[in-house]
Scaffold this motif. Structure first.
Motif, PDB file in Angstrom:
ATOM      1  N   LEU A  80       0.859  -1.172   0.000  1.00  0.00           N
ATOM      2  CA  LEU A  80       0.000   0.000   0.000  1.00  0.00           C
ATOM      3  C   LEU A  80       0.898   1.225   0.000  1.00  0.00           C
ATOM      4  CD1 LEU A  80      -2.997   0.895   0.110  1.00  0.00           C
ATOM      5  CD2 LEU A  80      -2.656   1.231   2.575  1.00  0.00           C
ATOM      6  N   GLN A  81       0.952   1.888  -1.143  1.00  0.00           N
ATOM      7  CA  GLN A  81       1.703   3.130  -1.247  1.00  0.00           C
ATOM      8  C   GLN A  81       0.801   4.269  -0.810  1.00  0.00           C
ATOM      9  OE1 GLN A  81       4.986   3.715  -2.149  1.00  0.00           O
ATOM     10  NE2 GLN A  81       4.546   5.824  -1.521  1.00  0.00           N
ATOM     11  N   MET A  82       1.220   4.992   0.200  1.00  0.00           N
ATOM     12  CA  MET A  82       0.405   6.059   0.759  1.00  0.00           C
ATOM     13  C   MET A  82       1.117   7.389   0.550  1.00  0.00           C
ATOM     14  SD  MET A  82      -0.878   4.229   4.280  1.00  0.00           S
ATOM     15  CE  MET A  82       0.738   4.278   5.031  1.00  0.00           C
ATOM     16  N   ASN A  83       0.505   8.252  -0.229  1.00  0.00           N
ATOM     17  CA  ASN A  83       1.065   9.570  -0.513  1.00  0.00           C
ATOM     18  C   ASN A  83       0.160  10.659   0.044  1.00  0.00           C
ATOM     19  OD1 ASN A  83       3.144   8.324  -2.005  1.00  0.00           O
ATOM     20  ND2 ASN A  83       1.950   8.417  -3.893  1.00  0.00           N
ATOM     21  N   SER A  84       0.693  11.847   0.154  1.00  0.00           N
ATOM     22  CA  SER A  84      -0.076  13.001   0.639  1.00  0.00           C
ATOM     23  C   SER A  84      -0.809  12.662   1.931  1.00  0.00           C
ATOM     24  CB  SER A  84      -1.075  13.461  -0.434  1.00  0.00           C
ATOM     25  OG  SER A  84      -0.417  13.792  -1.628  1.00  0.00           O
ATOM     26  N   LEU A  85      -0.085  12.080   2.846  1.00  0.00           N
ATOM     27  CA  LEU A  85      -0.709  11.610   4.085  1.00  0.00           C
ATOM     28  C   LEU A  85      -1.268  12.771   4.899  1.00  0.00           C
ATOM     29  CD1 LEU A  85       1.826   8.808   4.950  1.00  0.00           C
ATOM     30  CD2 LEU A  85      -0.650   8.504   4.775  1.00  0.00           C
ATOM     31  N   LYS A  86      -2.379  12.471   5.546  1.00  0.00           N
ATOM     32  CA  LYS A  86      -3.068  13.452   6.376  1.00  0.00           C
ATOM     33  C   LYS A  86      -3.091  12.962   7.819  1.00  0.00           C
ATOM     34  CE  LYS A  86      -6.215  14.543   2.546  1.00  0.00           C
ATOM     35  NZ  LYS A  86      -7.655  14.598   2.128  1.00  0.00           N
ATOM     36  N   VAL A  87      -3.278  13.878   8.728  1.00  0.00           N
ATOM     37  CA  VAL A  87      -3.347  13.506  10.146  1.00  0.00           C
ATOM     38  C   VAL A  87      -4.424  12.449  10.368  1.00  0.00           C
ATOM     39  CG1 VAL A  87      -3.863  14.344  12.452  1.00  0.00           C
ATOM     40  CG2 VAL A  87      -2.419  15.708  10.927  1.00  0.00           C
ATOM     41  N   GLU A  88      -5.518  12.582   9.636  1.00  0.00           N
ATOM     42  CA  GLU A  88      -6.632  11.636   9.807  1.00  0.00           C
ATOM     43  C   GLU A  88      -6.352  10.241   9.250  1.00  0.00           C
ATOM     44  OE1 GLU A  88      -6.730  14.724   8.540  1.00  0.00           O
ATOM     45  OE2 GLU A  88      -8.082  14.849   6.800  1.00  0.00           O
ATOM     46  N   ASP A  89      -5.194  10.053   8.614  1.00  0.00           N
ATOM     47  CA  ASP A  89      -4.784   8.722   8.179  1.00  0.00           C
ATOM     48  C   ASP A  89      -4.140   7.934   9.312  1.00  0.00           C
ATOM     49  OD1 ASP A  89      -3.772  10.172   5.065  1.00  0.00           O
ATOM     50  OD2 ASP A  89      -5.588   9.002   5.450  1.00  0.00           O
ATOM     51  N   THR A  90      -3.904   8.578  10.431  1.00  0.00           N
ATOM     52  CA  THR A  90      -3.311   7.906  11.577  1.00  0.00           C
ATOM     53  C   THR A  90      -4.198   6.752  12.041  1.00  0.00           C
ATOM     54  OG1 THR A  90      -2.166   9.897  12.339  1.00  0.00           O
ATOM     55  CG2 THR A  90      -2.601   8.188  13.979  1.00  0.00           C
ATOM     56  N   ALA A  91      -3.609   5.558  12.107  1.00  0.00           N
ATOM     57  CA  ALA A  91      -4.369   4.355  12.456  1.00  0.00           C
ATOM     58  C   ALA A  91      -3.420   3.160  12.482  1.00  0.00           C
ATOM     59  CB  ALA A  91      -5.487   4.106  11.449  1.00  0.00           C
ATOM     60  N   VAL A  92      -3.930   2.066  12.986  1.00  0.00           N
ATOM     61  CA  VAL A  92      -3.258   0.783  12.795  1.00  0.00           C
ATOM     62  C   VAL A  92      -3.782   0.191  11.497  1.00  0.00           C
ATOM     63  CG1 VAL A  92      -2.849  -1.520  13.701  1.00  0.00           C
ATOM     64  CG2 VAL A  92      -2.989   0.426  15.267  1.00  0.00           C
ATOM     65  N   TYR A  93      -2.878  -0.179  10.642  1.00  0.00           N
ATOM     66  CA  TYR A  93      -3.229  -0.724   9.337  1.00  0.00           C
ATOM     67  C   TYR A  93      -3.032  -2.238   9.344  1.00  0.00           C
ATOM     68  CZ  TYR A  93      -3.628   3.916   7.306  1.00  0.00           C
ATOM     69  OH  TYR A  93      -4.036   5.201   7.014  1.00  0.00           O
ATOM     70  N   TYR A  94      -4.031  -2.949   8.837  1.00  0.00           N
ATOM     71  CA  TYR A  94      -4.002  -4.398   8.795  1.00  0.00           C
ATOM     72  C   TYR A  94      -4.143  -4.866   7.348  1.00  0.00           C
ATOM     73  CZ  TYR A  94      -5.250  -3.943  13.748  1.00  0.00           C
ATOM     74  OH  TYR A  94      -5.276  -3.611  15.075  1.00  0.00           O
ATOM     75  N   CYS A  95      -3.376  -5.888   6.999  1.00  0.00           N
ATOM     76  CA  CYS A  95      -3.625  -6.559   5.729  1.00  0.00           C
ATOM     77  C   CYS A  95      -4.477  -7.796   5.992  1.00  0.00           C
ATOM     78  CB  CYS A  95      -2.315  -6.932   5.024  1.00  0.00           C
ATOM     79  SG  CYS A  95      -1.174  -7.924   6.006  1.00  0.00           S
ATOM     80  N   ALA A  96      -5.238  -8.165   5.007  1.00  0.00           N
ATOM     81  CA  ALA A  96      -6.157  -9.288   5.152  1.00  0.00           C
ATOM     82  C   ALA A  96      -6.284 -10.031   3.826  1.00  0.00           C
ATOM     83  CB  ALA A  96      -7.533  -8.795   5.604  1.00  0.00           C
ATOM     84  N   ALA A  97      -6.605 -11.319   3.936  1.00  0.00           N
ATOM     85  CA  ALA A  97      -6.717 -12.159   2.747  1.00  0.00           C
ATOM     86  C   ALA A  97      -8.035 -12.919   2.756  1.00  0.00           C
ATOM     87  CB  ALA A  97      -5.549 -13.146   2.684  1.00  0.00           C
ATOM     88  N   ASP A  98      -8.627 -13.029   1.587  1.00  0.00           N
ATOM     89  CA  ASP A  98      -9.916 -13.708   1.408  1.00  0.00           C
ATOM     90  C   ASP A  98      -9.779 -14.676   0.243  1.00  0.00           C
ATOM     91  OD1 ASP A  98     -13.221 -12.582   0.311  1.00  0.00           O
ATOM     92  OD2 ASP A  98     -12.582 -14.424   1.337  1.00  0.00           O
ATOM     93  N   HIS A  99      -9.944 -15.959   0.520  1.00  0.00           N
ATOM     94  CA  HIS A  99      -9.845 -16.972  -0.532  1.00  0.00           C
ATOM     95  C   HIS A  99     -11.099 -16.904  -1.393  1.00  0.00           C
ATOM     96  CE1 HIS A  99      -9.599 -20.962  -2.406  1.00  0.00           C
ATOM     97  NE2 HIS A  99      -8.312 -20.864  -2.186  1.00  0.00           N
ATOM     98  N   VAL A 100     -10.934 -16.586  -2.670  1.00  0.00           N
ATOM     99  CA  VAL A 100     -12.091 -16.354  -3.532  1.00  0.00           C
ATOM    100  C   VAL A 100     -11.898 -17.029  -4.874  1.00  0.00           C
ATOM    101  CG1 VAL A 100     -12.644 -14.138  -2.466  1.00  0.00           C
ATOM    102  CG2 VAL A 100     -11.062 -14.198  -4.400  1.00  0.00           C
ATOM    103  N   ILE A 101     -13.017 -17.178  -5.581  1.00  0.00           N
ATOM    104  CA  ILE A 101     -12.940 -17.613  -6.975  1.00  0.00           C
ATOM    105  C   ILE A 101     -12.769 -16.377  -7.841  1.00  0.00           C
ATOM    106  CG2 ILE A 101     -14.296 -19.696  -6.581  1.00  0.00           C
ATOM    107  CD1 ILE A 101     -16.709 -18.249  -7.788  1.00  0.00           C
ATOM    108  N   LEU A 102     -12.402 -16.600  -9.084  1.00  0.00           N
ATOM    109  CA  LEU A 102     -12.041 -15.488  -9.952  1.00  0.00           C
ATOM    110  C   LEU A 102     -13.143 -14.453 -10.105  1.00  0.00           C
ATOM    111  CD1 LEU A 102      -9.950 -17.052 -12.847  1.00  0.00           C
ATOM    112  CD2 LEU A 102      -9.240 -15.258 -11.259  1.00  0.00           C
ATOM    113  N   THR A 103     -14.388 -14.888 -10.097  1.00  0.00           N
ATOM    114  CA  THR A 103     -15.494 -13.981 -10.379  1.00  0.00           C
ATOM    115  C   THR A 103     -16.057 -13.305  -9.136  1.00  0.00           C
ATOM    116  OG1 THR A 103     -16.997 -15.856 -10.292  1.00  0.00           O
ATOM    117  CG2 THR A 103     -16.157 -15.218 -12.459  1.00  0.00           C
ATOM    118  N   THR A 104     -15.495 -13.554  -7.985  1.00  0.00           N
ATOM    119  CA  THR A 104     -16.013 -12.941  -6.767  1.00  0.00           C
ATOM    120  C   THR A 104     -15.790 -11.439  -6.794  1.00  0.00           C
ATOM    121  OG1 THR A 104     -15.492 -14.940  -5.506  1.00  0.00           O
ATOM    122  CG2 THR A 104     -15.879 -12.926  -4.258  1.00  0.00           C
ATOM    123  N   PRO A 105     -16.825 -10.656  -6.537  1.00  0.00           N
ATOM    124  CA  PRO A 105     -16.649  -9.203  -6.469  1.00  0.00           C
ATOM    125  C   PRO A 105     -15.737  -8.830  -5.303  1.00  0.00           C
ATOM    126  CG  PRO A 105     -18.964  -9.793  -6.637  1.00  0.00           C
ATOM    127  CD  PRO A 105     -18.223 -11.065  -6.352  1.00  0.00           C
TER     128      PRO A 105
END
Length: 126
Positions: A80-105
């Motif tokens: 996740l490339q984050m540019n022009s960061l703002k004070v309100e972007d302050t947070a704990v950031y988590y990555c997550a994975a979802d096993h899906v089929i190709l057509t899953t929205p």
């Protein structure tokens, strides 16, 4: 799959950071990947999602035009490339994975994701 997020830190408003999330395990390319964040006292928010192939992406309105998600299936990593960061972007950031089929929205609900990284803190100062 196990996920390990890194790259957080302290940055001044207007600056940039690049978060990385390394995965271990098999079939990485069969997972849609997402970044969520949670600020103190606020609900968890979906920041961005990327499809299995990387061809489709989603961005939350608050980060659109400033953040870019990408993945490297050969390296089993999402960024996740984050540019022009703002004070309100302050947070704990988590990555997550979802096993899906190709057509899953693309899914922005956190409950849809089976695997989570440990979180990395991003602090943006004014």
């Amino acid at each position: 799959v196990q996920l390990q997020a890194s790259g957080g830190g302290l940055v001044q408003a207007g600056g940039s950071l690049r978060l990385s999330c390394a995965a271990s395990g098999h079939s990485f390319s069969r997972y849609a990947l997402a970044w969520f964040r949670q600020a103190p006292g606020k609900e968890r928010e979906c920041v961005s999602v990327i499809s299995r192939s990387g061809g489709n992406t989603y961005y939350g309105d608050s980060v659109k035009g400033r953040f870019t998600i990408s993945r490297d299936n050969a390296k089993k990593a999402v960024y996740l490339q984050m540019n022009s960061l703002k004070v309100e972007d302050t947070a704990v950031y988590y990555c997550a994975a979802d096993h899906v089929i190709l057509t899953t929205p693309l899914e922005i609900r956190g409950s849809a994701y089976d695997y989570w990284g440990q979180g990395t803190l991003v602090t943006v100062s004014s």
